[in-house]
Scaffold this motif. Structure first.
Motif, mmCIF file in Angstrom:
data_model
loop_
_atom_site.group_PDB
_atom_site.id
_atom_site.type_symbol
_atom_site.label_atom_id
_atom_site.label_comp_id
_atom_site.label_asym_id
_atom_site.label_seq_id
_atom_site.Cartn_x
_atom_site.Cartn_y
_atom_site.Cartn_z
ATOM 1 N N ALA A 102 0.868 -1.245 0.147
ATOM 2 C CA ALA A 102 0.133 -0.135 -0.154
ATOM 3 C C ALA A 102 1.089 1.312 -0.100
ATOM 4 O O ALA A 102 0.550 2.345 -0.570
ATOM 5 N N GLU A 103 1.983 1.184 0.887
ATOM 6 C CA GLU A 103 2.807 2.458 0.824
ATOM 7 C C GLU A 103 3.611 2.382 -0.556
ATOM 8 O O GLU A 103 3.515 3.811 -0.921
ATOM 9 N N ILE A 104 4.095 1.434 -1.482
ATOM 10 C CA ILE A 104 4.598 1.656 -2.545
ATOM 11 C C ILE A 104 3.393 2.267 -3.483
ATOM 12 O O ILE A 104 3.740 3.139 -4.342
ATOM 13 N N LEU A 105 2.540 1.530 -3.511
ATOM 14 C CA LEU A 105 1.254 2.036 -4.512
ATOM 15 C C LEU A 105 0.914 3.817 -4.435
ATOM 16 O O LEU A 105 0.829 4.363 -5.142
ATOM 17 N N ALA A 106 0.890 3.945 -3.219
ATOM 18 C CA ALA A 106 0.446 5.503 -2.802
ATOM 19 C C ALA A 106 1.531 6.217 -3.183
ATOM 20 O O ALA A 106 1.410 7.314 -3.781
ATOM 21 N N ALA A 107 2.727 5.816 -2.979
ATOM 22 C CA ALA A 107 3.999 6.644 -3.398
ATOM 23 C C ALA A 107 3.921 6.667 -4.879
ATOM 24 O O ALA A 107 4.225 7.884 -5.548
ATOM 25 N N GLN A 108 3.610 5.406 -5.682
ATOM 26 C CA GLN A 108 3.772 5.605 -7.209
ATOM 27 C C GLN A 108 2.611 6.553 -7.482
ATOM 28 O O GLN A 108 2.690 7.449 -8.538
ATOM 29 N N ALA A 109 1.312 6.584 -6.954
ATOM 30 C CA ALA A 109 0.496 7.624 -7.288
ATOM 31 C C ALA A 109 0.640 8.990 -6.952
ATOM 32 O O ALA A 109 0.103 10.011 -7.848
ATOM 33 N N ARG A 110 1.723 9.256 -6.233
ATOM 34 C CA ARG A 110 2.209 10.593 -5.903
ATOM 35 C C ARG A 110 3.435 10.879 -6.670
ATOM 36 O O ARG A 110 3.964 12.217 -6.831
ATOM 37 N N GLY A 111 3.577 10.025 -7.796
ATOM 38 C CA GLY A 111 4.870 10.404 -8.635
ATOM 39 C C GLY A 111 6.131 9.503 -8.269
ATOM 40 O O GLY A 111 7.275 10.104 -8.841
ATOM 41 N N ASP A 112 6.195 8.616 -7.359
ATOM 42 C CA ASP A 112 7.429 8.362 -6.922
ATOM 43 C C ASP A 112 8.237 7.898 -8.190
ATOM 44 O O ASP A 112 7.564 7.108 -9.022
ATOM 45 N N PRO A 113 9.651 7.937 -8.008
ATOM 46 C CA PRO A 113 10.268 7.339 -9.655
ATOM 47 C C PRO A 113 10.119 5.963 -9.568
ATOM 48 O O PRO A 113 10.500 5.482 -10.736
ATOM 49 N N ASP A 114 9.742 5.138 -8.612
ATOM 50 C CA ASP A 114 9.565 3.588 -9.105
ATOM 51 C C ASP A 114 10.794 3.043 -9.366
ATOM 52 O O ASP A 114 10.824 2.178 -10.693
ATOM 53 N N ASP A 115 12.045 3.282 -9.007
ATOM 54 C CA ASP A 115 13.517 3.000 -9.463
ATOM 55 C C ASP A 115 14.130 2.306 -8.411
ATOM 56 O O ASP A 115 15.210 1.879 -8.453
ATOM 57 N N GLY A 116 13.661 1.924 -7.103
ATOM 58 C CA GLY A 116 14.135 1.264 -6.091
ATOM 59 C C GLY A 116 14.838 1.999 -5.381
ATOM 60 O O GLY A 116 15.016 1.643 -4.135
ATOM 61 N N SER A 117 14.887 3.351 -5.612
ATOM 62 C CA SER A 117 15.820 4.469 -4.623
ATOM 63 C C SER A 117 14.890 4.684 -3.343
ATOM 64 O O SER A 117 15.650 5.166 -2.407
ATOM 65 N N THR A 118 13.731 4.644 -3.437
ATOM 66 C CA THR A 118 12.964 5.189 -2.496
ATOM 67 C C THR A 118 12.283 3.856 -1.593
ATOM 68 O O THR A 118 11.596 3.927 -0.687
ATOM 69 N N TYR A 119 12.615 2.596 -2.075
ATOM 70 C CA TYR A 119 12.070 1.599 -1.332
ATOM 71 C C TYR A 119 12.200 1.341 0.153
ATOM 72 O O TYR A 119 11.156 1.311 0.870
#
Length: 135
Positions: free
Chosen positions: A67-84
């Protein structure tokens, strides 16, 4: 990817990245280091410890992290592993509150104490929190 087109995160592993049988850490080759910073290893170990102590099930952990990952993606997280590991920390904080393991105020106070400690620690020295009376 799900049928809705949303990229679903992999389920959280009960084993820390880099350990035998666990997936490599996000953004890492299988032979690379699992953690960039000590706090990342500590956060992951805490997640495992909460499961081992029976405070959180593997399914709850996986759902919270996802859920945290999906919420971050919805906010524009780079989705490259750097914010895991930021997502790992956010999931831990959320579960701690939901399970009554720590209040929101206690988590905020601890975060502020860490921020003050790292701002006041000379470069190259280990960051440490002063002992609290209730520790």
């Amino acid at each position: 990817m799900s049928s809705s087109g949303v990229r679903m995160p992999p389920p959280a592993s009960p084993k820390p990245p880099g350990s035998p049988g666990a997936p490599a850490a996000p953004g890492r080759a299988d032979d690379g280091p699992a953690f960039d910073e000590p706090w990342q290893a500590e956060a992951w170990a805490l997640a495992i410890s909460l499961q081992d102590a029976g405070h959180v099930t593997a399914a709850e952990w996986s759902a919270a992290l996802g859920a945290e990952i999906l919420a971050a993606q919805a906010r524009g997280d780079p989705d490259d592993g750097s914010t895991y590991y930021r997502h790992v920390l956010a999931a831990l904080e959320r579960l701690a509150g939901e399970k009554g393991l720590a209040s929101r105020a206690a988590l905020l106070n601890r975060r502020r104490a860490w921020e003050e400690a790292y701002r006041s620690t000379p470069h190259g020295r280990p960051v440490a929190l002063p002992r609290r009376r209730d520790d």
